[in-house]
Scaffold this motif. Structure first.
Motif, short mmCIF file in Angstrom:
data_model
loop_
_atom_site.label_atom_id
_atom_site.label_comp_id
_atom_site.label_asym_id
_atom_site.label_seq_id
_atom_site.Cartn_x
_atom_site.Cartn_y
_atom_site.Cartn_z
N GLU A 109 5.39 11.69 3.63
CA GLU A 109 4.77 11.32 4.91
C GLU A 109 4.60 9.82 5.05
O GLU A 109 4.80 9.26 6.13
CB GLU A 109 3.41 12.02 5.03
N ARG A 110 4.25 9.14 3.95
CA ARG A 110 4.09 7.69 4.01
C ARG A 110 5.42 7.01 4.32
O ARG A 110 5.49 6.07 5.12
CB ARG A 110 3.53 7.16 2.68
N LEU A 111 6.51 7.48 3.68
CA LEU A 111 7.82 6.88 3.94
C LEU A 111 8.27 7.08 5.38
O LEU A 111 8.87 6.19 5.99
CB LEU A 111 8.87 7.47 2.99
N ARG A 112 7.99 8.24 5.93
CA ARG A 112 8.51 8.58 7.25
C ARG A 112 7.63 8.10 8.40
O ARG A 112 7.95 8.34 9.56
CB ARG A 112 8.74 10.09 7.34
N ALA A 113 6.53 7.44 8.05
CA ALA A 113 5.64 6.92 9.09
C ALA A 113 5.89 5.45 9.39
O ALA A 113 5.19 4.87 10.21
CB ALA A 113 4.18 7.11 8.65
N ILE A 114 6.89 4.85 8.73
CA ILE A 114 7.14 3.42 8.91
C ILE A 114 8.18 3.18 10.00
O ILE A 114 8.85 4.11 10.48
CB ILE A 114 7.60 2.78 7.59
N ASP A 115 8.31 1.91 10.41
CA ASP A 115 9.30 1.55 11.44
C ASP A 115 10.64 1.16 10.84
O ASP A 115 11.68 1.44 11.42
CB ASP A 115 8.76 0.38 12.28
N VAL A 116 10.61 0.49 9.70
CA VAL A 116 11.85 0.01 9.07
C VAL A 116 11.79 0.31 7.57
O VAL A 116 10.84 -0.08 6.90
CB VAL A 116 12.05 -1.50 9.29
N LEU A 117 12.80 1.01 7.08
CA LEU A 117 12.93 1.28 5.64
C LEU A 117 14.09 0.44 5.10
O LEU A 117 15.20 0.51 5.64
CB LEU A 117 13.19 2.76 5.38
N GLY B 85 0.80 -1.20 0.00
CA GLY B 85 0.00 0.00 0.00
C GLY B 85 0.84 1.25 0.00
O GLY B 85 0.36 2.33 -0.35
N LEU B 86 2.10 1.13 0.37
CA LEU B 86 3.02 2.26 0.36
C LEU B 86 3.86 2.28 -0.90
O LEU B 86 4.81 3.04 -1.01
CB LEU B 86 3.95 2.20 1.59
N GLY B 87 3.54 1.41 -1.86
CA GLY B 87 4.32 1.37 -3.08
C GLY B 87 5.58 0.54 -2.98
O GLY B 87 6.52 0.75 -3.73
N GLY B 88 5.64 -0.40 -2.02
CA GLY B 88 6.83 -1.21 -1.85
C GLY B 88 7.02 -2.22 -2.95
O GLY B 88 6.08 -2.60 -3.65
N SER B 89 8.26 -2.69 -3.13
CA SER B 89 8.54 -3.75 -4.09
C SER B 89 8.07 -5.08 -3.52
O SER B 89 8.06 -5.28 -2.30
CB SER B 89 10.05 -3.81 -4.37
N ALA C 94 3.72 14.81 -3.69
CA ALA C 94 5.05 14.62 -3.11
C ALA C 94 5.00 14.64 -1.58
O ALA C 94 5.72 13.89 -0.91
CB ALA C 94 6.01 15.68 -3.62
N ILE C 95 4.18 15.52 -1.01
CA ILE C 95 4.10 15.61 0.46
C ILE C 95 3.57 14.30 1.03
O ILE C 95 4.09 13.77 2.03
CB ILE C 95 3.22 16.79 0.88
N ALA C 96 2.54 13.74 0.40
CA ALA C 96 1.99 12.46 0.86
C ALA C 96 3.02 11.34 0.73
O ALA C 96 3.12 10.46 1.60
CB ALA C 96 0.73 12.12 0.07
N PHE C 97 3.80 11.38 -0.36
CA PHE C 97 4.86 10.38 -0.56
C PHE C 97 5.86 10.43 0.60
O PHE C 97 6.24 9.40 1.17
CB PHE C 97 5.56 10.67 -1.89
#
Length: 479
Positions: free
Chosen positions: A231-239, A132-136, A226-229
């Protein structure tokens, strides 16, 4: 010239495939050949940067096959106004038509998946909450339980598993965790295993390739999200980001650096993989390299023979599920592990080839038949390409000076001799010209390099010890 260029294009298409060729090379044009330099042009900065970063050697190879006089090439933008707008390259690319973007993305997928086993689109196990976050997508086969551990990868495996087993809210041992290794040594396997273990623990995780990160950022600019992009990345626990060496573009690197800073400063875990240490990622900005180097950097080294033997045995066991009658004796498996020394993917290819030959011949393999089956796989191995930077580092370490000393203008005896030896080895082991070697040694003139080469050649004839040292250097650099 037009006929030769058409033949070169056909060679290139056959080499990279239709999808990659249509995305990256269809708009590439040969303008002229002057003094051994092939002058080419493309319409966008994005294409120029990508070709220079990923396909320059292959492009030079097909050009040389048709135009033997070509020794180097240069790629320019066809529009001067577009070249002047280089800082706006990301925004320019965001305005590219949707169909063209899809072609580029498909071609990128082809290029990246050459180095990765991609799950089938219909494989539900490959899905992940990060989608849902656009992950591979994740391949469920790439887990910690299927990752074989040896001396070369033990530290990386332990570090990744500790990241995966950490509890939410616990202080981080190291962030970012940076894993680097050559192709086919298990970086992607470890990262996907980590992503799946974190997902199973209930924490929020997103696994991205560098291409997926770039495409997501460009797409968010195009859609004005871009702002939503961010925010979604920075709301996770592990990147988790794989193949970070492919990150291109100033705006994309800036956003990547901001994301790293935001996550690390907020106590979130970041895991990165690349094919070289942070300091050697020349395409990345200094502040990005510095941030990556600030965590734990772990190298996965070349597979030792014992680990290669275990990998062959594991691959044979998997092959026997597909082909129950397939058998390899311990002697043949040991032979395969001894002659295929590069990486795990080549071992996969060897086992697949042996299985195919055994199926067709209906006879068990001997060492002789195994040698015949994988002979062309071994023969097509490309020799290691020696880099001038590797030569400088090895020589500097051996003579207890710094690489900066070798590149400096210092003329003390403790620095001059290592510098001359490094220049001599650069001429002997790389295809670089004397002027190019001079530029890589602090901007020196080609006559300085020529003098150094002749000086070391004369000293070798008189000093047996020096000749032995140079042979050792050559073996270390070429192994």
């Amino acid at each position: 010239m037009a006929e030769g260029w058409a033949d070169a294009c056909r060679r290139l298409r056959a080499s990279v495939g239709d999808a990659v060729y249509n995305a990256w090379f269809a708009r590439l044009e040969l303008i002229s050949i002057v003094d051994g330099r092939a002058n080419l042009s493309v319409p966008t900065t994005f294409l120029k940067t990508w070709i220079q970063s990923h396909y320059l050697d292959r492009l030079l190879g097909v050009l040389t096959a048709e135009f033997p006089e070509v020794t180097h090439l240069a790629i320019a933008l066809r529009s001067a106004s577009r070249a002047a707008a280089a800082p706006r390259a990301v925004a320019d690319e965001a305005r590219t038509s949707g169909s063209e973007r899809e072609d580029v993305l498909r071609a990128t997928d082809v290029a990246v998946q050459d180095n990765r086993k991609a799950p089938r689109p219909a494989d539900k196990d490959a899905a992940t909450p990060a989608d849902g976050l656009g992950g591979s997508p994740l391949d469920r086969r790439l887990s910690f339980s299927t990752f074989l551990v040896g001396r070369s990868n033990q530290l990386a495996q332990v570090a990744a598993q500790r990241v995966a087993e950490a509890k939410a809210g616990e202080p981080l041992l190291y962030s970012p965790l940076y894993i680097h290794a050559a192709v086919g040594l298990g970086k992607t396997h470890l990262l996907q295993a980590t992503a799946q273990a974190v997902t199973d623990s209930g924490r929020r995780v997103i696994y991205l390739t560098a291409e997926k990160f770039m495409y997501g950022f460009v797409a968010s600019l195009k859609a004005q999200t871009a702002i939503a992009f961010k925010e979604r990345l920075r709301a996770i626990d592990v990147l988790i980001i794989d193949d970070v060496q492919f990150l291109q573009g100033k705006s994309i690197q800036t956003e990547f650096c901001h994301t790293l800073n935001a996550l690390i400063d907020d106590g979130r875990q970041v895991v990165i993989a690349a094919d070289r240490p942070p300091g050697e990622l020349e395409a990345l900005e200094e502040r990005v390299r510095s941030r990556l180097a600030g965590g734990l950097c772990v190298e996965i080294e070349s597979l030792d023979e014992a680990l290669r033997q275990r990998i062959v045995e594991a691959r044979v066991a998997v092959a026997q599920v597909i082909q129950p009658g397939f058998e390899l004796s311990p002697t043949v498996m040991a032979y395969v592990a001894s002659v295929i020394t590069t990486n795990g993917r080549d071992l996969d290819g060897a086992v697949n080839r042996l299985m195919a030959h055994a199926t067709l011949s209906a006879r068990p393999h001997t060492v002789e038949t195994a040698e015949t089956a994988i002979r062309d796989l071994i023969r097509t191995r490309e020799p290691k390409r020696v880099k001038i930077e590797d030569i400088q580092k090895l020589v500097a370490s051996h003579y207890n000076v710094s690489r900066a000393d070798i590149l400096s203008s210092r003329r003390t005896a403790t620095v001059v001799r290592p510098r001359q030896i490094a220049m001599y080895l650069s001429k002997a082991l790389t295809p670089r010209s004397l002027p190019e070697i001079g530029r890589r040694f602090g901007g020196r003139d080609h006559t300085t390099v020529l003098h150094a080469v002749r000086k070391i050649e004369n000293l070798c004839a008189a000093e047996t010890t020096l000749a032995e040292e140079l042979e050792l250097f050559k073996r270390l650099l070429q192994d």
